[in-house]
Design an enzyme around this catalytic site. Structure first.
Site, PDB file in Angstrom:
ATOM      1  N   GLY A 165     102.382 -14.721   1.406  1.00  0.00           N
ATOM      2  CA  GLY A 165     101.338 -14.442   0.405  1.00  0.00           C
ATOM      3  C   GLY A 165      99.955 -14.811   0.900  1.00  0.00           C
ATOM      4  N   ASP A 189     104.136 -18.570  -1.499  1.00  0.00           N
ATOM      5  CA  ASP A 189     103.140 -18.239  -2.522  1.00  0.00           C
ATOM      6  C   ASP A 189     102.987 -16.718  -2.608  1.00  0.00           C
ATOM      7  OD1 ASP A 189     101.245 -18.786  -4.499  1.00  0.00           O
ATOM      8  OD2 ASP A 189      99.600 -18.977  -3.066  1.00  0.00           O
ATOM      9  N   HIS A 240     105.664 -13.755  -7.772  1.00  0.00           N
ATOM     10  CA  HIS A 240     106.190 -14.811  -8.631  1.00  0.00           C
ATOM     11  C   HIS A 240     107.244 -14.326  -9.617  1.00  0.00           C
ATOM     12  CE1 HIS A 240     103.417 -17.164  -6.570  1.00  0.00           C
ATOM     13  NE2 HIS A 240     102.749 -17.743  -7.549  1.00  0.00           N
TER      14      HIS A 240
HETATM   15  N1  SAH Z   1      98.162 -17.693  -1.061  1.00  0.00           N
HETATM   16  C1  SAH Z   1      97.066 -16.930  -1.657  1.00  0.00           C
HETATM   17  C2  SAH Z   1      97.468 -16.175  -2.904  1.00  0.00           C
HETATM   18  C3  SAH Z   1      98.655 -15.262  -2.751  1.00  0.00           C
HETATM   19  S1  SAH Z   1      98.798 -14.126  -4.108  1.00  0.00           S
HETATM   20  C4  SAH Z   1      95.935 -17.901  -2.010  1.00  0.00           C
HETATM   21  O1  SAH Z   1      96.229 -19.017  -2.443  1.00  0.00           O
HETATM   22  O2  SAH Z   1      94.774 -17.557  -1.848  1.00  0.00           O
HETATM   23  C5  SAH Z   1     100.371 -13.418  -3.769  1.00  0.00           C
HETATM   24  C6  SAH Z   1     100.373 -12.430  -2.608  1.00  0.00           C
HETATM   25  O3  SAH Z   1     101.732 -12.131  -2.322  1.00  0.00           O
HETATM   26  C7  SAH Z   1      99.685 -11.096  -2.892  1.00  0.00           C
HETATM   27  O4  SAH Z   1      98.631 -10.890  -1.974  1.00  0.00           O
HETATM   28  C8  SAH Z   1     100.799 -10.051  -2.717  1.00  0.00           C
HETATM   29  O5  SAH Z   1     100.389  -8.857  -2.067  1.00  0.00           O
HETATM   30  C9  SAH Z   1     101.809 -10.800  -1.875  1.00  0.00           C
HETATM   31  N2  SAH Z   1     103.185 -10.311  -2.020  1.00  0.00           N
HETATM   32  C10 SAH Z   1     103.892 -10.185  -3.154  1.00  0.00           C
HETATM   33  N3  SAH Z   1     105.121  -9.716  -2.899  1.00  0.00           N
HETATM   34  C11 SAH Z   1     105.195  -9.548  -1.551  1.00  0.00           C
HETATM   35  C12 SAH Z   1     106.208  -9.072  -0.650  1.00  0.00           C
HETATM   36  N4  SAH Z   1     107.405  -8.692  -1.094  1.00  0.00           N
HETATM   37  N5  SAH Z   1     105.923  -9.021   0.664  1.00  0.00           N
HETATM   38  C13 SAH Z   1     104.701  -9.402   1.136  1.00  0.00           C
HETATM   39  N6  SAH Z   1     103.714  -9.860   0.343  1.00  0.00           N
HETATM   40  C14 SAH Z   1     103.954  -9.933  -0.980  1.00  0.00           C
HETATM   41 MG    MG Z   2      99.614 -19.341  -5.881  1.00  0.00          MG
END
Ligand code: SAH
Ligand code: MG
Length: 205
Positions: free
Chosen positions: A43, A138, A141
Site C-alpha cells: 500500500g 497497509d 482494508h
Molecule cells: N501507506 C499509505 C496509504 C495506503 S492506502 C500511506 O500511509 O500513505 C492503501 C493503498 O493500497 C492504495 O493506494 C491502494 O491502491 C492499495 N491497494 C489496495 N488493494 C491492493 C492490491 N490488491 N494490490 C496492490 N495495492 C493495493
Molecule cells: Mg493506513
C-alpha cells in the site's frame, strides 16, 4: 536514527493517511526490522508512509520495496470516505496515484532506496521469494483483501523481523475491523506484540 529535515517535510506534506506520530513510530519500527533485512510495504498510495520507511531503509543501508497497483482501495473510490478527487486520472476517470508517489519519493531524495513495485499484491506475492526484515501491511482494508495480504506476505518475515499493521481498531465504532483481525491472526501465529501508536501496531517474529 532519524529522518532528515527534507524527508520529514516531504513526509508531512505528502497526501496520505499517516499522522506524524504514527509515521515516526513506523520509522522507528522500520529501523528495528531493517537491521534484519530489507523493508516491504503493501500500500504505497502517494508515498507518505514510504518516506518514513524509506528513511529507515537508508539509515540501515537497505531498501524499501513498496507494492501498489495505484488504482486505490475500495475505500478510496469516489463516494467513499477516503476519496481524493485530485488523484483521479481525468482521461479515464480511474484513480492513479503513481505520479504522486513518484514525486514524493523524488522530493524526499529517496529514489535510490525506495523501490516501487507496480501491481496487485497477491499477484506479486505469487512470485516473490525474498525474505524481509520488516513488513508493513497497509493495503486494502476489506476483510478478504487485508487477510490475503497477511497470508501472502507474513511468511517472508525473518525471525527477529518486525510486522507492522495500520488502521487497527479494536471496536467497530472506531473503524473497520479487518486490520484488527489480521493483528489477532498474527498473534495466534506466534508474532509477539511490540507497540501500539494510534492505530499502528507492531509485532516481532
Ligand atoms: N501507506 C499509505 C496509504 C495506503 S492506502 C500511506 O500511509 O500513505 C492503501 C493503498 O493500497 C492504495 O493506494 C491502494 O491502491 C492499495 N491497494 C489496495 N488493494 C491492493 C492490491 N490488491 N494490490 C496492490 N495495492 C493495493
Ligand atoms: Mg493506513
Amino acid at each position: 536514527m532519524s529522518l532528515t529535515d527534507r524527508e520529514l517535510t516531504v513526509a508531512r506534506d505528502a497526501k496520505g493517511f499517516m499522522p506524524d506520530d504514527e509515521g515516526l513510530a513506523l520509522h522507528a519500527a522500520g529501523c528495528d526490522g531493517g537491521r534484519i533485512g530489507p523493508l516491504l510495504e503493501i500500500g504505497s498510495y502517494c508515498g507518505k508512509s514510504g518516506v518514513y520507511l524509506g528513511a529507515a531503509a537508508r539509515e540501515c543501508g537497505t531498501v524499501l520495496f513498496t507494492i501498489d497497483h495505484h488504482r486505490g482501495s475500495e475505500e478510496n473510490q469516489a463516494e467513499w470516505e477516503h476519496h481524493d478527487p485530485e488523484v483521479v486520472d481525468s482521461r479515464t476517470g480511474r484513480m492513479d496515484t503513481l505520479p504522486f508517489f513518484r514525486r514524493t519519493v523524488e522530493a524526499a531524495g529517496l529514489e535510490s532506496v525506495v523501490v516501487g513495485v507496480l501491481g496487485d499484491s497477491p499477484t506479486v506475492g505469487r512470485y516473490w521469494t525474498s525474505p524481509v526484515g520488516f513488513l508493513f501491511i497497509d493495503g486494502g482494508h476489506a476483510e478478504a483483501v487485508a487477510m490475503a495480504d497477511y497470508t501472502t506476505w507474513a511468511n517472508h518475515v525473518l525471525a527477529g523481523g518486525v510486522l507492522a499493521i495500520h488502521d487497527v481498531f479494536e471496536r467497530p465504532e472506531q473503524g473497520g475491523q479487518a486490520p484488527f483481525h489480521v493483528w489477532q491472526r498474527a498473534v495466534a501465529d506466534g508474532f509477539t506484540p511490540l507497540a501500539t501508536t494510534g492505530s499502528l501496531r507492531t509485532l516481532r517474529r
